[in-house]
Write a protein that holds these residues in place. Structure first.
Motif, short mmCIF file in Angstrom:
data_model
loop_
_atom_site.label_atom_id
_atom_site.label_comp_id
_atom_site.label_asym_id
_atom_site.label_seq_id
_atom_site.Cartn_x
_atom_site.Cartn_y
_atom_site.Cartn_z
N CYS A 37 27.05 38.93 45.73
CA CYS A 37 28.46 38.50 45.50
C CYS A 37 29.33 38.75 46.69
N GLY A 38 30.62 38.33 46.62
CA GLY A 38 31.54 38.61 47.66
C GLY A 38 31.56 40.02 48.06
N THR A 39 31.50 41.01 47.11
CA THR A 39 31.60 42.41 47.63
C THR A 39 30.48 42.67 48.61
N ASP A 40 29.42 42.11 48.40
CA ASP A 40 28.13 42.25 49.14
C ASP A 40 28.42 41.77 50.55
N ALA A 45 29.66 43.31 56.18
CA ALA A 45 30.63 43.34 57.39
C ALA A 45 31.25 44.53 57.69
N GLY A 46 31.15 45.52 56.94
CA GLY A 46 31.96 46.75 56.94
C GLY A 46 33.13 46.83 56.51
N ARG A 47 33.28 46.18 55.53
CA ARG A 47 34.66 46.30 54.58
C ARG A 47 34.20 46.82 53.62
N PRO A 48 35.11 47.88 52.76
CA PRO A 48 34.98 48.34 51.46
C PRO A 48 34.94 47.33 50.51
N GLY A 49 34.25 47.55 49.39
CA GLY A 49 34.19 46.99 48.14
C GLY A 49 35.08 47.72 47.17
N MET A 253 46.14 37.83 39.04
CA MET A 253 45.43 37.77 40.50
C MET A 253 44.18 38.53 40.51
N PHE A 254 43.04 37.74 40.29
CA PHE A 254 41.88 38.25 40.34
C PHE A 254 41.06 38.10 41.62
N GLY A 255 41.25 37.11 42.29
CA GLY A 255 40.64 36.90 43.52
C GLY A 255 40.86 37.89 44.82
N VAL A 256 39.97 38.41 45.42
CA VAL A 256 40.09 39.30 46.48
C VAL A 256 40.46 38.73 47.59
N GLY A 257 41.40 39.16 48.32
CA GLY A 257 41.69 38.36 49.71
C GLY A 257 41.60 39.40 50.75
N PRO A 258 41.94 39.03 51.85
CA PRO A 258 41.71 39.85 53.06
C PRO A 258 42.75 40.99 52.90
#
Length: 334
Positions: A37-40, A45-49, A253-258
């Motif tokens: 998923c998007g978390t992966d 990419a080195g960003r936190p989930g 607001m569920f979508g995870v943005g930058p």
């Protein structure tokens, strides 16, 4: 055992690892499927989930499989049971855990994020997060229980009533899950906005969505909905969500943005319309509800899973080299 190990930012290696050892309160699971998923994408990419992943680590937090061994203290499952795993593990001792908000736990850990997960032939988890599957829920569909449970948490934060009109913004996997869940919770009209005609049409034909809007050529109605769920995470869709709200509406607001993203809203509208704007984070205590939605037939995830990948294909998927994916699961078990 074979495992796909994240060794650095955007770096994977197929490695042979020893079979994980289990503690007395843990379960060893032969992985069947692991959703991606998007978390992966973020962790790769080195960003936190939900938390930061520190290489070397085996990702995979949307997992199903078969119990291979249990620790001496485990009584909830046995060898041979088909299971799904809630990845999130709470400390039970911090302020948030002690005030019934475990999703905000100060010491959150997670299978496939802070400890090795399901992109390996075997992984371990505390028995408290391992759930036995009903006979009519397939191991492949069970890889979607974790994202369903996250959506259920978002819905739990809302006050839903049958008379309401709801709008889901986003025709990705999560948006399509919400379109089914909100109806399962009794809302009489659910509309869907997105950018792919095929997905929008499918949700009308298969899942009971009433009206659809392709936002590449159509405007989303304004001042029209009692409930709006934003499942994209972009400033423009977040602004659309607020604009679509009628008086007294609730906006999730569920979508995870930058992490650095912002969007503008008219603060007078929030006051005048008496809006509720709600965030939603992970999936506390919603795994059994998610399983029950699949078991009862109120949700159908099979048409949403477009690709079944091998471990060796995960990096190509995360690099964007495999096109047309709506939802991918990795078949790990033989």
């Amino acid at each position: 055992m074979k495992a796909l190990v994240l060794t650095g930012v955007k770096e994977f290696e197929i490695q042979e690892l020893p079979t994980p050892e289990i503690k007395p309160n843990e379960v060893l699971i032969n992985t069947a499927y692991a959703g991606v998923c998007g978390t992966d994408h973020d962790l790769y990419a080195g960003r936190p989930g939900s938390a930061a992943a520190v290489p070397p680590i085996v990702l995979g937090h949307e997992n199903s499989g078969v119990v291979a061994a249990v620790g001496a203290e485990v009584t909830s499952v046995k060898v041979g049971d088909r299971v799904a795993v809630d990845p999130n593990i709470y400390c039970g001792q911090c302020e948030y855990c002690l005030t019934q908000r475990p999703e905000l736990c100060d010491h959150l850990s997670a299978v496939g994020v802070t400890r090795d997960g399901g992109l390996a032939e075997q992984f371990t988890a505390p028995a408290t997060v391992v759930y036995k599957l009903p006979d009519n829920v397939s191991l492949k569909d069970a890889a979607a229980i974790e994202p369903i449970s996250c959506a259920v948490h978002g819905v739990d934060l809302l006050k839903l009533r049958p008379y309401q009109k709801a709008l889901i913004i986003g025709d990705g996997f999560m948006g399509q899950l919400f379109a089914q869940i909100v109806q399962a919770y009794g809302v009489h009209q659910v509309d869907l906005a997105g950018i792919f005609d095929e997905k929008l049409r499918r949700n009308q034909e298969l899942f009971g969505v009433k009206n659809v809007f392709n936002t590449t050529r159509e405007d989303v109605p304004t001042d029209a909905y009692d409930v709006i769920i934003e499942a994209v995470g972009l400033p423009q869709t977040q602004a659309q969500a607020v604009a679509a709200a009628k008086k007294g509406a609730q906006v999730l607001m569920f979508g995870v943005g930058p992490q650095e993203a912002h969007f503008e809203m008219n603060t007078y509208d929030i006051y005048k319309k008496q809006l509720t704007i709600q965030g939603s984070f992970i999936n506390p205590l919603t795994f059994k509800d998610a399983i029950s939605l699949l078991e009862s037939g109120k949700m159908n995830v099979a048409p949403l899973i477009s690709h079944e990948l091998k471990l060796e294909e995960v990096q190509d998927f995360l690099d964007g080299k495999i096109e047309g994916i709506s939802k991918a699961v990795v078949k790990v078990g033989r």
